[in-house]
Design an enzyme around this catalytic site. Structure first.
Site, PDB file in Angstrom:
ATOM      1  CG  HIS A  83      23.903  49.328  40.089  1.00  0.00           C
ATOM      2  ND1 HIS A  83      23.824  47.978  39.847  1.00  0.00           N
ATOM      3  CD2 HIS A  83      22.826  49.879  39.485  1.00  0.00           C
ATOM      4  CE1 HIS A  83      22.744  47.729  39.135  1.00  0.00           C
ATOM      5  NE2 HIS A  83      22.117  48.860  38.900  1.00  0.00           N
ATOM      6  N   GLY A 164      32.722  28.680  31.504  1.00  0.00           N
ATOM      7  CA  GLY A 164      33.949  29.160  32.116  1.00  0.00           C
ATOM      8  C   GLY A 164      34.268  28.462  33.424  1.00  0.00           C
ATOM      9  N   PRO A 165      35.324  28.871  34.081  1.00  0.00           N
ATOM     10  CG  PRO A 165      37.100  30.152  34.895  1.00  0.00           C
ATOM     11  CD  PRO A 165      36.200  30.011  33.711  1.00  0.00           C
ATOM     12  CB  ALA A 166      33.285  26.240  38.922  1.00  0.00           C
ATOM     13  N   PRO A 170      39.645  37.172  41.333  1.00  0.00           N
ATOM     14  CG  PRO A 170      41.135  36.925  43.094  1.00  0.00           C
ATOM     15  CD  PRO A 170      40.758  36.329  41.779  1.00  0.00           C
ATOM     16  CE1 TYR A 172      35.590  40.483  33.090  1.00  0.00           C
ATOM     17  CE2 TYR A 172      34.236  38.782  34.135  1.00  0.00           C
ATOM     18  CZ  TYR A 172      34.430  39.720  33.126  1.00  0.00           C
ATOM     19  OH  TYR A 172      33.462  39.923  32.182  1.00  0.00           O
ATOM     20  N   GLY A 173      35.796  38.834  38.738  1.00  0.00           N
ATOM     21  CA  GLY A 173      34.496  38.430  39.246  1.00  0.00           C
ATOM     22  C   GLY A 173      33.809  37.509  38.255  1.00  0.00           C
TER      23      GLY A 173
END
Length: 545
Positions: A83, A164-166, A170, A172-173
């Site tokens: 998926h 959140g952070p830009a 790795p 989490y994504g």
């Protein structure tokens, strides 16, 4: 169930490790106000779909708890599956189920995204109704490139996350959160061939046979197929928004086309769970079509199930298929509506205790419910008997209105006390810093507004009875005269009590246009109640029969 109910359906990039899946589900189960409806793991996709429901605030908290747990336990650097995906908690839609608007679900998505970005430190994108950028509305566009392309994509200004952070994480994504309507998978049974079922599907589905030959039903997808298990064909539809194309609309339209083809429609099935509103809409349609008077919910559901043939393939058990009923079974009335679930003696003792709540607002709602109950009783005693056969059309028209008010007033007993408790809690917030003071002031203002709207709703609901009560007074069983008199006066008192609660809370609000409008409406309703109650008493006492 009259409270607000939102469904949340987060998808997680883990479908094989049972311990991880269970830990995420338990994080939601342990969140107050959340009820887990389903946990559906897929080994080949390596993905789990978790479904839970609750109040708007509860589902935001439940989604946040699930996101935290997935952040701890899922490592996207090791993930493979069939998926498309871009994060540990890949997608998190909020879906309106009962008494909730799409706008409120959008707010849920934004609150979740903001908190997840701050508290967990994960990137969150908004999609569908929650996104205000056209190129970032479709999930497929946001997820294009998937996890593997996220490191390059997330640093581009046009693809910076909403919260959140830009930066690429790795393990989490990123997560995509949004709001969409409730999708219903609905199959209509056809005693014909797969090809005939598909012809009907092409006529009905929105896309039809292409741009030049669109179908009749908006927000509807469909195909025809053959089901070996049932030994018959089906028109398999996805109703993307049952408020646009209702289940009963799809069923009746399928019957029209089947008749033209010379094939039979023999019932239908809803796959998975269904909101109560969906079946009540069907019941209302068939009741009006067949000129029936149904006021009890159980009878309405029975009518919908029967007319749609929902038990034609497998037994349709409302307690196991209707979302609100499942929640009600897992969170009994004593939890959802503790005051309304008390015995009469317990409630009186609760009011008489050394505590400011429950107080006048809850008592006003109860008195109003009792007043409407007396009106309903007199109406029903004047219905279905040969003696009152000439009055039956009048009773059919007016009993449902009073009965609905009775049912709608009962939850306001608890709602008023809950509103008071929220105001009390807001006044208890810290006020040591300017930021805390501002947050406290905002919380008090919002809570006070709710504490005004609840008794105002009591006033409006009780006031909805007056035209119907007049009709019952003029045409109902005169032997129940005193019952109707008490009912009218009880409704008047409910409006008066609601009015007093509106006024006392308005003292703490700015004298702005909203407050002046509320005050004027409340005064109009209390004046109307006095006039109407007197009219009902006069009408029934002037009768000579």
């Amino acid at each position: 169930m009259s409270g607000k109910l939102v469904e949340c359906v987060p998808n997680f990039s883990e479908g094989r490790d049972k311990a991880v899946i269970e830990a995420i589900a338990n994080a939601v189960r342990q969140t107050a106000g959340c009820t887990v409806m389903d946990v559906d793991p897929g080994a080949s996709t390596n993905r789990t779909v978790l479904t839970f429901v609750g109040t708007p605030a509860a589902v935001v908290a439940g989604a946040l708890a699930a996101a935290k747990k997935s952040f701890e336990l899922i490592d996207m650097t090791k993930h493979t599956g069939a998926h498309p995906r871009m994060g540990a908690m890949d997608v998190c839609p909020f879906v309106p189920v009962a008494n909730v608007s799409m706008e409120e679900c959008v707010e849920c998505a934004k609150q979740f995204g903001e908190r997840a970005g701050k508290e967990i430190g994960i990137p969150v994108y908004l999609y569908e109704a929650a996104s205000d950028r056209s190129y970032r509305k479709a999930l497929k566009d946001i997820r294009a490139g998937e996890y593997e392309g996220l490191a390059e994509k997330i640093v581009k200004p046009e693809w910076a996350p909403d919260f959140g952070p830009a930066q690429f994480l790795p393990r989490y994504g990123a997560t995509v959160a949004g709001a969409r309507f409730f999708l219903i998978a609905y199959n209509v049974n056809v005693l014909g061939t797969k090809e005939q079922a598909h012809r009907i599907a092409l006529n009905l589905r929105e896309s039809g046979r292409g741009p030049k030959q669109p179908g009749r039903l908006p927000k509807t997808k469909g195909i025809g197929w053959w089901v070996d298990e049932y030994n018959m064909a089906q028109i398999s539809m996805n109703l993307d928004d049952y408020r646009v194309t209702a289940v009963h609309t799809a069923y009746e339209e399928a019957k029209k086309d089947a008749a033209e083809l010379g094939v039979a429609i023999v019932g239908s099935e809803i796959v998975g769970l269904v909101p109560l509103e969906c079946l009540l809409m069907a019941a209302k349609y068939y009741a009006e079509k067949e000129k029936l008077m149904l006021i009890e919910e159980e009878q309405m559901i029975r009518l919908a199930v029967e007319r749609l043939g929902l038990g034609s393939c497998k037994p349709f058990e409302p307690s196991k298929r209707i979302i609100e009923y499942i929640v009600r079974a897992q969170q009994p009335a004593s939890v959802l509506e503790p005051l309304a679930s008390q015995t009469v003696r317990q409630f009186v003792n609760s009011v008489g205790a050394r505590s400011p709540a429950p107080g006048g607002g809850s008592v006003a709602a109860l008195i109003g419910a009792l007043g409407a109950a007396l009106g309903t009783m007199v109406g029903l005693l004047s219905y279905g008997k040969v003696k009152f056969i000439d009055k039956e059309p009048i009773m059919r028209e007016n009993i449902p209105t009073i009965y609905k008010a009775m049912q709608d007033l009962i939850p306001l007993i608890d709602a008023d006390t809950n509103a008071y408790n929220t105001v009390f809690a807001a006044f208890g917030l810290p006020k040591d810093t300017p930021e805390q003071q501002a947050a406290r002031t905002d919380a008090i203002s919002k809570a006070t507004k709710i504490a005004i709207e609840v008794p105002l709703t009591t006033m409006r609901t009780a006031s909805s009875c007056w035209p119907a009560l007049r009709a019952v007074a003029a045409n109902g069983n005169v032997g129940s005269k005193s019952d109707l008199e008490v009912g009218a006066k009880a409704l008047e008192l409910a409006v008066w009590g609601g009015h007093r609660n509106v006024l006392i809370n308005l003292q703490d609000m700015p004298d702005d246009e909203w407050a002046r409008g509320v005050k004027a409406e409340a005064q109009r309703l209390v004046d109307l109640a006095h006039t109407e109650a007197e009219a009902v008493v006069k009408i029934i006492n002037s009768r000579k029969d």
